[in-house]
Design a protein around this motif. Structure first.
Motif, short mmCIF file in Angstrom:
data_model
loop_
_atom_site.label_atom_id
_atom_site.label_comp_id
_atom_site.label_asym_id
_atom_site.label_seq_id
_atom_site.Cartn_x
_atom_site.Cartn_y
_atom_site.Cartn_z
N GLY A 234 0.82 -1.20 0.00
CA GLY A 234 0.00 0.00 0.00
C GLY A 234 0.85 1.26 0.00
N ALA A 235 0.21 2.40 0.24
CA ALA A 235 0.89 3.69 0.11
C ALA A 235 1.90 3.93 1.23
N ASP A 236 1.55 3.54 2.47
CA ASP A 236 2.42 3.80 3.61
C ASP A 236 3.17 2.52 3.97
N PHE A 237 4.33 2.33 3.34
CA PHE A 237 5.08 1.09 3.50
C PHE A 237 5.55 0.88 4.93
N GLU A 238 6.04 1.94 5.56
CA GLU A 238 6.53 1.81 6.94
C GLU A 238 5.41 1.38 7.88
N GLN A 239 4.25 1.99 7.76
CA GLN A 239 3.14 1.64 8.65
C GLN A 239 2.67 0.22 8.40
N TRP A 240 2.70 -0.19 7.14
CA TRP A 240 2.32 -1.57 6.79
C TRP A 240 3.24 -2.56 7.49
N LEU A 241 4.54 -2.28 7.49
CA LEU A 241 5.49 -3.14 8.19
C LEU A 241 5.19 -3.19 9.69
N LYS A 242 5.00 -2.02 10.28
CA LYS A 242 4.83 -1.95 11.74
C LYS A 242 3.52 -2.59 12.19
N ASP A 243 2.48 -2.45 11.39
CA ASP A 243 1.21 -3.11 11.73
C ASP A 243 1.39 -4.62 11.81
N ARG A 244 2.15 -5.17 10.89
CA ARG A 244 2.34 -6.63 10.88
C ARG A 244 3.30 -7.07 11.97
N ALA A 245 4.26 -6.24 12.29
CA ALA A 245 5.15 -6.57 13.40
C ALA A 245 4.38 -6.58 14.72
N ARG A 246 3.39 -5.72 14.86
CA ARG A 246 2.62 -5.66 16.10
C ARG A 246 1.80 -6.93 16.33
N SER A 247 1.54 -7.69 15.28
CA SER A 247 0.85 -8.96 15.49
C SER A 247 1.78 -9.99 16.13
N HIS A 248 3.11 -9.76 16.04
CA HIS A 248 4.09 -10.67 16.61
C HIS A 248 4.60 -10.21 17.98
N TYR A 249 4.58 -8.90 18.21
CA TYR A 249 5.15 -8.34 19.44
C TYR A 249 4.14 -7.39 20.08
N ARG A 250 3.91 -7.59 21.37
CA ARG A 250 2.98 -6.71 22.08
C ARG A 250 3.69 -5.41 22.46
N ASP A 251 2.91 -4.38 22.65
CA ASP A 251 3.43 -3.07 23.06
C ASP A 251 3.59 -3.06 24.57
N PRO A 252 4.82 -2.89 25.09
CA PRO A 252 5.01 -2.90 26.54
C PRO A 252 4.34 -1.74 27.25
N GLU A 253 3.94 -0.71 26.52
CA GLU A 253 3.27 0.44 27.12
C GLU A 253 1.78 0.19 27.35
N LEU A 254 1.26 -0.90 26.80
CA LEU A 254 -0.16 -1.21 26.93
C LEU A 254 -0.36 -2.42 27.83
N PRO A 255 -1.51 -2.48 28.54
CA PRO A 255 -1.78 -3.64 29.39
C PRO A 255 -1.83 -4.91 28.55
N ALA A 256 -1.26 -5.99 29.09
CA ALA A 256 -1.21 -7.27 28.38
C ALA A 256 -2.29 -8.21 28.92
N ASP A 257 -2.93 -8.93 28.00
CA ASP A 257 -3.88 -9.97 28.41
C ASP A 257 -3.14 -11.11 29.09
N ASP A 258 -3.84 -11.80 29.97
CA ASP A 258 -3.22 -12.90 30.71
C ASP A 258 -2.72 -14.01 29.79
N ASP A 259 -3.43 -14.22 28.67
CA ASP A 259 -3.04 -15.32 27.77
C ASP A 259 -2.17 -14.85 26.61
N ASP A 260 -1.72 -13.59 26.65
CA ASP A 260 -0.87 -13.05 25.58
C ASP A 260 0.58 -13.38 25.90
N ARG A 261 1.13 -14.37 25.22
CA ARG A 261 2.49 -14.81 25.48
C ARG A 261 3.49 -14.24 24.47
N ARG A 262 3.06 -13.29 23.67
CA ARG A 262 3.99 -12.69 22.72
C ARG A 262 5.06 -11.88 23.46
#
Length: 334
Positions: A234-262
């Motif tokens: 798509g048009a925003d290549f950097e954001q496209w990369l980061k969106d897909r990386a976020r599916s693999h790595y959780r954001d430490p600044e946000l609360p994590a679900d109990d079953d989120d083992r990423r």
């Protein structure tokens, strides 16, 4: 044309299967709609895109999206069309014949269902192996869900059918895709070595997802019988990369679900790695290999293991090692 509204993206946990390890996948709304249409129309979905854009994992995500069993076949230059339907073990039969084993007189003992057979009718493939005492590898029977509980693929196949991934079909010559035309049109085939034996989809037709890296042009007649989904950034290549990386790595600044083992990874690391990749791609314009999503995720995976949960150390490592992941063309490897 007005802006098209697709469903919201969904992140799926992908169980380990075969040579694929546990992973995660961001299934965007456009891909969801393509999968739904392929399922409804009974047509294969041909997924086009450069290597490393997530084409293979899209098929795994489709299986989770539709709650179907997952079967796969990775195509090589030596793949024969018939092997997708069934395989004949000539070596085992010859060994039995030389040992004067009565079993060698019945050719059916040496025929094993191929990936298409399992996808079209899982039950008949399993029954064939049992009835004819065939020693052959089955698709993965048991997968583990995100919560650690196991589920049986046979149950999914019986309830919802299968997703079949035919991966990198462009590795084979045109004979292979052309040979699939009748099978894909009829959702079935006859077994020539067993007179009158037919494999036919009954209640649930398989969803067949075929990937190509565009290394070789596919026959026009084959493409016409497919739906086509190009995987592009798509048009925003950097954001496209980061969106897909976020599916693999959780954001430490946000609360994590109990079953989120990423594993956790700071946004600053995702930003810096994506920006560097974009810069390297611009320098490499005209080269044969441009770094993409696969290289981006490889770098992040390495950083996570070199300095887990340490953003400062990860940033230092990133500056030192990003070239090894991104700069693979001869002109930038020095």
């Amino acid at each position: 044309m007005a802006d098209i509204k697709h469903p919201d993206p969904i992140t799926y946990y992908l169980p380990a299967v075969g040579t694929w390890s546990v992973s995660h996948y961001l299934l965007d709304g456009r891909s969801q709609d393509a999968i739904r249409l392929a399922e409804a129309s009974g047509r294969p979905l041909l997924v086009r895109g450069l290597p490393g854009t997530g084409k293979s994992d899209l098929a795994r995500a489709a299986a989770e999206f539709l709650q179907r069993a997952f079967v796969y076949e990775v195509i090589t230059a030596r793949s024969e069309p018939q092997e997708l339907l069934w395989r004949f073990d000539a070596v085992a039969r010859l060994a039995d014949a030389q040992a004067q084993n009565e079993r060698a007189k019945d050719i059916s003992h040496y025929i094993a269902p191929g990936a298409l057979w399992w996808a079209i009718d899982w039950h008949s493939a399993d029954k064939w192996l049992c009835d004819h005492e065939v020693h052959a590898q089955r698709p993965d029977a048991e997968l583990k869900a995100k919560n650690g509980q196991s589920f049986q693929q046979s149950q999914r196949a019986e309830t919802n059918g299968c997703v079949l991934l035919i991966d990198e079909i462009d590795k084979a010559d045109s004979e292979l895709p052309n040979s699939l035309l009748e099978v894909l049109a009829n959702n079935g085939f006859r077994l020539p070595c067993a007179e009158g034996y037919e494999v036919k989809a009954s209640q649930h037709k398989p969803l067949i997802i075929i990937t190509t890296n565009e290394d070789r042009e596919l026959p026009a007649a084959f493409v016409r019988r497919c739906l086509v989904l190009p995987l592009t950034a798509g048009a925003d290549f950097e954001q496209w990369l980061k969106d897909r990386a976020r599916s693999h790595y959780r954001d430490p600044e946000l609360p994590a679900d109990d079953d989120d083992r990423r594993p956790a990874m700071a946004q600053a690391i995702l930003d810096q790695a994506a920006q560097q990749l974009k810069q390297d791609r611009e320098q490499l314009r005209g080269e044969a290999h441009l770094p993409g999503l696969a290289e981006y995720l490889d770098l992040l995976r390495g950083l996570d293991r070199l300095a887990p949960n340490d953003t400062e150390q990860q940033q230092q490592w990133l500056d030192r090692v990003c070239a090894f992941a991104y700069r693979k063309s001869a002109s930038l490897t020095s």
